[in-house]
Each structure stands twice: as structure tokens, then as C-alpha cells.
Design an enzyme around this catalytic site. Structure first.
Site: not given
Ligand code: FES
Length: 140
Positions: A34, A36, A59, A103
Site C-alpha cells: 500500500c 504506507d 491509511c 495495518c
Molecule cells: Fe496501508 Fe493500512 S492500507 S497500512
């Protein structure tokens, strides 16, 4: 509702956001899928986390997870910090949707990376198996 009230609360009002300039350990991890990123700063004194801050570019579940994780380790001895699991973080948030569980993994990994950084900086012995998958940033 998809998200618990606690998730929404920690997402809207995240605790311990920021940077600790004089941190004793810093951990940064990312999720390749993702994109992140989460960074945790620890202040440690006498084997206890005296302060903790985080920065999360990610997110809502990642923000809520890091906020909750910092609350769970603040003021706690390092043995307890080491024992933190993503499951415990998700549970403390009254659960996360299944596809958002990863996450909370980011929060566990960031906390452990910061702890490992502290051990590395101070040349303290530890079992590398306690930090699976966390690269040795302190070695560079
Ligand atoms: Fe990437 Fe939640 S979608 S940490």
C-alpha cells in the site's frame, strides 16, 4: 459499521503524534503493497518507555493503530513493549476489518524496529529472532 468507535476516535484524534528530537530509538517501517509508512520515536530511561511519538503517512487504520500502540507502550517496561503484538493493538481498538489487519502489523513492526534501534545504538545484546523481518538499520 465497518470501523469501531475506538478506531474512529484514534483516527480523528490520534495520540502522541509528532517527533522526538532526542529519541533513544527510532523505527521506520513501510508496507510495500500500500506504500504506507510509519515512524516511531522512543525515549527510554531505566528500561522503561518514558515518552513516545509517531508519524504515520498512511491509511486511517494505520493511524489509529499507531496511536493505540503508543498509548499501550507509554510508561511501560521494555519487556512489555517487546511483547506487543498487532493482535493486541487491533483488540484494543475493538477490532479492525479483516482486510485492514495488516495495518496493525505495521504498528507492531515500527515499535519493534525502534526498540531494536535502541539496542543497536547502545550495543545491548538481544536475540535477533525477536526482530524477524526488521532490517539492521543501526549497522550502517
Ligand atoms: Fe496501508 Fe493500512 S492500507 S497500512
Amino acid at each position: 459499521m465497518l470501523y469501531s468507535e475506538k478506531v474512529m476516535d484514534h483516527f480523528r484524534h490520534p495520540r502522541n503524534v509528532g517527533v522526538l528530537e532526542d529519541a533513544d530509538g527510532v523505527g521506520e517501517v513501510g508496507n510495500a503493497k500500500c506504500g504506507d509508512i510509519m515512524k516511531i520515536y522512543l525515549k527510554i530511561d531505566h528500561d522503561t518507555v518514558t515518552d513516545v511519538k509517531f508519524e504515520t503517512f498512511g491509511c486511517g487504520s494505520a493511524i489509529a493503530s499507531s496511536s493505540m500502540a503508543t498509548e499501550m507502550i507509554k510508561g511501560k517496561p521494555l519487556t512489555q513493549v517487546m511483547a506487543l503484538t498487532n493482535r493486541a493493538v487491533a483488540q484494543a481498538l475493538d477490532g479492525l476489518p479483516a482486510h485492514k489487519l495488516h495495518c496493525s502489523v505495521l504498528a507492531e513492526e515500527a515499535v519493534k524496529a525502534a526498540l531494536k534501534d535502541y539496542y543497536d545504538r547502545n550495543h545491548l545484546p538481544y536475540d535477533p529472532e525477536q526482530f524477524p523481518g526488521i532490517s539492521c538499520e543501526g549497522c550502517h
